[in-house]
Design a protein around this motif. Structure first.
Motif, PDB file in Angstrom:
ATOM      1  N   ASP A  94       0.840  -1.193   0.000  1.00 43.96           N
ATOM      2  CA  ASP A  94       0.000   0.000   0.000  1.00 43.96           C
ATOM      3  C   ASP A  94       0.873   1.239   0.000  1.00 43.96           C
ATOM      4  N   THR A  95       0.335   2.337  -0.532  1.00 43.12           N
ATOM      5  CA  THR A  95       1.102   3.567  -0.645  1.00 43.12           C
ATOM      6  C   THR A  95       0.185   4.777  -0.601  1.00 43.12           C
ATOM      7  N   ALA A  96       0.740   5.903  -0.181  1.00 43.40           N
ATOM      8  CA  ALA A  96       0.029   7.170  -0.249  1.00 43.40           C
ATOM      9  C   ALA A  96       0.260   7.877  -1.581  1.00 43.40           C
ATOM     10  N   SER A  97       1.147   7.339  -2.410  1.00 43.51           N
ATOM     11  CA  SER A  97       1.557   7.999  -3.638  1.00 43.51           C
ATOM     12  C   SER A  97       0.700   7.570  -4.826  1.00 43.51           C
ATOM     13  N   ARG A  98       0.103   8.529  -5.506  1.00 41.08           N
ATOM     14  CA  ARG A  98      -0.644   8.219  -6.737  1.00 41.08           C
ATOM     15  C   ARG A  98       0.274   7.684  -7.819  1.00 41.08           C
ATOM     16  N   ILE A  99       1.499   8.214  -7.873  1.00 44.58           N
ATOM     17  CA  ILE A  99       2.449   7.749  -8.882  1.00 44.58           C
ATOM     18  C   ILE A  99       2.815   6.292  -8.638  1.00 44.58           C
ATOM     19  N   ASN A 100       3.079   5.923  -7.386  1.00 48.07           N
ATOM     20  CA  ASN A 100       3.390   4.528  -7.086  1.00 48.07           C
ATOM     21  C   ASN A 100       2.234   3.605  -7.451  1.00 48.07           C
ATOM     22  N   ARG A 101       0.998   4.048  -7.172  1.00 42.39           N
ATOM     23  CA  ARG A 101      -0.150   3.204  -7.494  1.00 42.39           C
ATOM     24  C   ARG A 101      -0.273   2.998  -8.994  1.00 42.39           C
ATOM     25  N   TRP A 102      -0.018   4.055  -9.757  1.00 43.93           N
ATOM     26  CA  TRP A 102      -0.109   3.923 -11.208  1.00 43.93           C
ATOM     27  C   TRP A 102       1.053   3.104 -11.770  1.00 43.93           C
ATOM     28  N   ALA A 103       2.263   3.366 -11.299  1.00 44.46           N
ATOM     29  CA  ALA A 103       3.452   2.753 -11.892  1.00 44.46           C
ATOM     30  C   ALA A 103       3.684   1.320 -11.425  1.00 44.46           C
ATOM     31  N   GLY A 104       3.220   0.972 -10.202  1.00 45.50           N
ATOM     32  CA  GLY A 104       3.450  -0.375  -9.692  1.00 45.50           C
ATOM     33  C   GLY A 104       2.747  -1.424 -10.542  1.00 45.50           C
ATOM     34  N   GLY A 105       3.507  -2.392 -11.040  1.00 43.79           N
ATOM     35  CA  GLY A 105       2.965  -3.403 -11.939  1.00 43.79           C
ATOM     36  C   GLY A 105       2.970  -2.989 -13.391  1.00 43.79           C
ATOM     37  N   ARG A 106       3.254  -1.698 -13.659  1.00 35.36           N
ATOM     38  CA  ARG A 106       3.363  -1.223 -15.040  1.00 35.36           C
ATOM     39  C   ARG A 106       4.807  -0.857 -15.370  1.00 35.36           C
ATOM     40  N   VAL A 107       5.312   0.172 -14.656  1.00 32.78           N
ATOM     41  CA  VAL A 107       6.670   0.641 -14.916  1.00 32.78           C
ATOM     42  C   VAL A 107       7.690  -0.148 -14.105  1.00 32.78           C
ATOM     43  N   PHE A 108       7.347  -0.481 -12.846  1.00 33.53           N
ATOM     44  CA  PHE A 108       8.228  -1.285 -12.011  1.00 33.53           C
ATOM     45  C   PHE A 108       7.401  -2.345 -11.296  1.00 33.53           C
ATOM     46  N   PRO A 109       8.024  -3.433 -10.837  1.00 38.98           N
ATOM     47  CA  PRO A 109       7.263  -4.525 -10.222  1.00 38.98           C
ATOM     48  C   PRO A 109       6.579  -4.108  -8.921  1.00 38.98           C
ATOM     49  N   GLY A 110       5.413  -4.716  -8.652  1.00 38.42           N
ATOM     50  CA  GLY A 110       4.743  -4.524  -7.377  1.00 38.42           C
ATOM     51  C   GLY A 110       3.527  -3.626  -7.463  1.00 38.42           C
ATOM     52  N   GLU A 111       2.329  -4.233  -7.508  1.00 36.82           N
ATOM     53  CA  GLU A 111       1.092  -3.459  -7.506  1.00 36.82           C
ATOM     54  C   GLU A 111       0.798  -2.963  -6.093  1.00 36.82           C
ATOM     55  N   HIS A 112       0.258  -1.735  -5.990  1.00 34.63           N
ATOM     56  CA  HIS A 112       0.021  -1.092  -4.711  1.00 34.63           C
ATOM     57  C   HIS A 112      -1.447  -0.714  -4.544  1.00 34.63           C
TER      58      HIS A 112
END
Length: 248
Positions: A94-112
């Protein structure tokens, strides 16, 4: 597209550790992974992580991002091509970051998942609380920095605890795209960890009797990392399914 290598600074990392009955932990793992035992216990926990200066490894730190994050973890092992490998299985990030939520599983491994964090820190005390937007997970932990690690039944001393977690640098998590696990490895030349004492801790995940029958999990210890530069190396995905997990 090959995921980029990332660099960042672990500004603060609380490793909240639980002792878990091995057969209970095993039921919560994908096929092919098994609990890594220490003194007869499985090891699970919550990583409460603030990252700073997150950027592609080639980029200057000044362009990096900052975020609060959390991961529920199990120390695991599996059979690789060269023998037994160790790491962590992360059923939820889990994350507070919108960027991490979007990029996780797309740009870098790990969906958030999405969570709101509340943090209070001083030189000697850290409190981190978060609640996920799906209302599934709530955590509230307060810890004090201490001179030595005391009261743990998992680890004899700080050196043993530090070596154990440094050896679990590979992290794998499930994806919504199919029966495989995304992987990321933490690398650093500046590994540094401090002992702590938990003054209060609540976790809806580890207090859930459907996952953990009464008495099957016990809060053990907390460790703290602060101001450690790290690199994040994407790993090949591991397929997971009824036939077992195959090392890539």
């Amino acid at each position: 597209m090959r995921p980029p290598r990332l660099a960042s600074v672990i500004e603060r990392r609380l490793l909240v550790n639980y002792r878990v009955e091995p057969e209970v932990a095993a039921r919560l793992l994908p096929d092919g992974l098994r609990p890594q035992l220490i003194r007869g216990h499985a090891v699970a926990g919550i990583c409460l992580l603030r990252l700073g200066s997150v950027r592609p490894a080639w980029a200057p730190a000044a362009v990096g991002l900052r975020s609060e994050n959390a991961a529920h973890r199990f120390a695991v092992e599996w059979d690789g091509p060269d023998g037994t490998e160790t790491g962590v299985y992360i059923p939820r990030r889990d994350t507070a970051s919108r960027i991490n939520r979007w990029a996780g599983g797309r740009v870098f491994p790990g969906e958030h998942g999405h969570a709101e964090f509340e943090v209070r820190e001083s030189e000697d005390t850290v409190r981190v609380a978060f609640s996920t937007h799906d209302s599934d997970t709530r955590v509230d932990v307060t810890a004090e920095i201490t001179p030595s690690l005391e009261g743990s039944e998992l680890f004899a001393d700080l050196e043993e605890a530090s070596a154990f977690f440094r050896g679990g640098s590979k992290g794998y998590s499930p994806t919504s795209a199919g029966p495989h696990l995304d992987g990321m490895r933490l690398d650093t030349d500046a590994w540094r960890i401090e002992p702590g004492r938990i003054t209060s801790a609540r976790s809806s995940y580890f207090e859930d009797p459907d996952r953990f029958p009464q008495g099957s999990t016990v809060l053990d210890s907390v460790l703290v990392m602060r101001d450690v530069p790290v690199r994040w190396q994407p790993l090949p995905r591991l397929p997971s399914g009824p036939a077992g997990l195959l090392s890539a």
